[in-house]
Scaffold this active site. Structure first.
Site: not given
Ligand code: BG6
Length: 500
Positions: A193, A246, A189, A251, A159, A227
């Site tokens: 997980k 982002d 990604h 995600h 990405k 985060e």
């Protein structure tokens, strides 16, 4: 496996540690050859030394999630014996001719069957040009026979895949002129997980929850990706990207798809990706009034002073890039009609936490004296993705004693209580899946385009009207107040973020 961007951060921090972990657990084929390609002038030995150093510093880092205890030098030696390095500029045709010859030699030496995995661990502006160079050099040719490849050639694309709907469509079209959809592995990604993959197992391997998983029983859903890190040293990328691009169409929407999808008819790539694509197609394009943006100002966490986004190195002092975004989403289908799905993600928040919280509807009537239904806390089912992976269910019990007093308690499952931690940087499963040709955990062209389509009205609105009110939350807090108002409109509120 050919890694473009062999000297880059992604290769050093994630790809090589993941490959090492695969080698350690015996999941790398014995005949693999790994070729690093980059513009940096160095030989294979120098490349390997820098990778070894990085792997080692990982181990010394208490923040690292790699869970590798120490480098097993015998595994490393076997692994590096398979590594070579080719130096060159991606715009130079000569590089790809050199690479073609090198791959032919490796094929003879290691009997790789002509199969090649090309990993684009490079900035997104190179995705299209690199694919074209490979195409022109004949390196993506699979020699189809009766529609089946005689050898496989696969490309992994990182990405960001486009920066809006138009650019994503253009990139898809550009790639699909050169190769088949079956050759393209668009990586996210978050799908590597364990806990994200577990959402499907949790929903579809248990009879208990699925009957409740719909608008009759679910009041709303909250997805949080908080985060604590700021922009770090990525201002160049982040200034033109922002929190929405982002994190959200990639995600966060992947988490949404796992929660909202219908049961697939099988766990093969085709069935799973079809059901996820249905969710994205049913996702209503978000109206600007259903989104909130924020940017962190200076703040303090545990006595440590933190700079505001405007003061970060490389950031324009009047930047209107958002570091936080919250949205209210609607999935227009029978299962989810009328169930608001809220998401929030931001940098420099109170804690690092990724969770999906499902709030069930209240009981219709509470037969307890002096207890209004409204005062009974609702049932929450929380799927915690990171850092403390697990699942918990909150419900009401009677407190011991002669009077009927209720209290909310939790039943909690934590991964680490049940399973030993595997060495993992999150890319192992994804790389392994590319090697075995399983596209289940990768994005298809139509999915990518639907996710951009859903957020495009916000991108347009924000581009037209840069935020004039930034910064609007302190570093180390839960985000801007306007995000609370978004839920208050529906008489809801965010789950408080835990304090550490
Ligand atoms: C990346 C984003 O894709 O994901 C980063 O570019 C973000 O800004 C990161 O920090 C979050 O991933 P993880 O695995 O650390 O939660």
């Amino acid at each position: 496996m050919v890694i473009f961007g062999a000297g880059g951060d992604l290769t050093k921090r994630l790809l090589v540690p993941a490959l090492y972990n695969l080698a350690h657990t015996g999941l790398l084929p014995d005949n693999i050859a790994i070729v690093g390609v980059d513009v940096v002038q160095q030989d294979a030995a120098a490349w390997q030394t820098s990778l070894h150093g990085m792997l080692q510093s990982f181990l010394g880092d208490p923040q690292s999630e790699s869970r590798i205890d120490r480098i097993d030098e015998s595994v490393w030696a076997k692994f590096t014996a398979r590594m070579s390095y080719v130096q060159g500029d991606f715009s130079d045709h000569g590089l790809f001719e050199l690479l073609r010859q090198h791959l032919e030699e490796l094929d003879k030496q290691h009997q790789t069957g002509g199969n090649v995995l090309f990993y684009f661990a490079v900035a997104d502006r190179f995705f299209g040009p690199l694919a074209e160079q490979l195409g022109h050099a004949g390196l993506l040719d699979e020699q189809l026979h009766d529609g089946q490849p005689q050898r496989w050639r696969r490309v992994v694309i990182e990405k960001p895949f486009g920066h809006d709907l138009e650019s994503a469509k253009a990139l898809n079209a550009r790639l699909l002129r050169i190769m088949r959809e079956e050759q393209i592995y668009r990586i996210d990604h978050f799908l590597g997980k364990e806990t994200v993959q577990n959402i499907m197992a949790f929903r579809f391997a248990n009879g208990l929850f699925e009957p409740l998983w719909n608008r009759d029983h679910i009041d709303h859903v909250q997805i949080t990706v908080a985060e604590t890190v700021g922009v770090e040293h990525r201002a160049k990328f982040y200034e033109i990207t922002g929190a929405l691009r982002d994190m959200v169409p990639n995600h966060v929407f992947q988490l949404l798809a796992m929660v909202a999808m219908e049961p697939p008819s099988g766990f093969d790539a085709h069935s799973v990706r079809n059901r996820k694509a249905d969710v994205f197609a049913a996702l209503r394009s978000v109206k600007p009034e259903d989104a909130v943006r924020g940017q962190y100002g200076p703040g303090a966490v545990h006595g440590e002073t933190l700079s505001g986004y405007h003061e970060e190195p490389g950031v324009a002092p009047d930047s209107s890039t958002e570091t936080y975004v919250a949205m209210r989403l609607s999935v227009d289908n029978w299962r989810w009609a009328g169930v608001p799905i809220y998401l929030r993600t931001g940098k420099r928040m109170t804690v690092r936490l990724t969770e999906i919280a499902i709030r069930f509807k209240r009981v219709p009537f509470a037969p307890f004296e002096d207890t209004d239904v409204e005062r009974l806390p609702p049932n929450w089912l929380v799927l915690q993705i990171q850092p403390d992976e697990g699942i918990s269910l909150q419900f009401e019990v009677k407190q011991p004693g002669p009077v009927v007093d209720l209290a909310a308690v939790q039943m909690a499952f934590r991964y680490r209580d049940w399973f030993p931690a595997e060495p993992n940087v999150g890319y192992e499963t994804l790389i392994y899946d590319v090697m075995i040709g399983d596209q289940t955990l990768f994005n298809r062209a139509d999915q990518i385009e639907e996710t951009w389509r859903a957020v495009q009205p916000i991108l347009d609105a924000w581009a037209k009207e840069p935020a004039g009110h930034f910064p609007n939350y302190f570093a180390g807090t839960d985000g801007p107040q306007a995000a609370d108002a978004l839920l208050q409109r529906d008489h809801n509120e965010w789950r408080p973020l835990p304090r550490t």
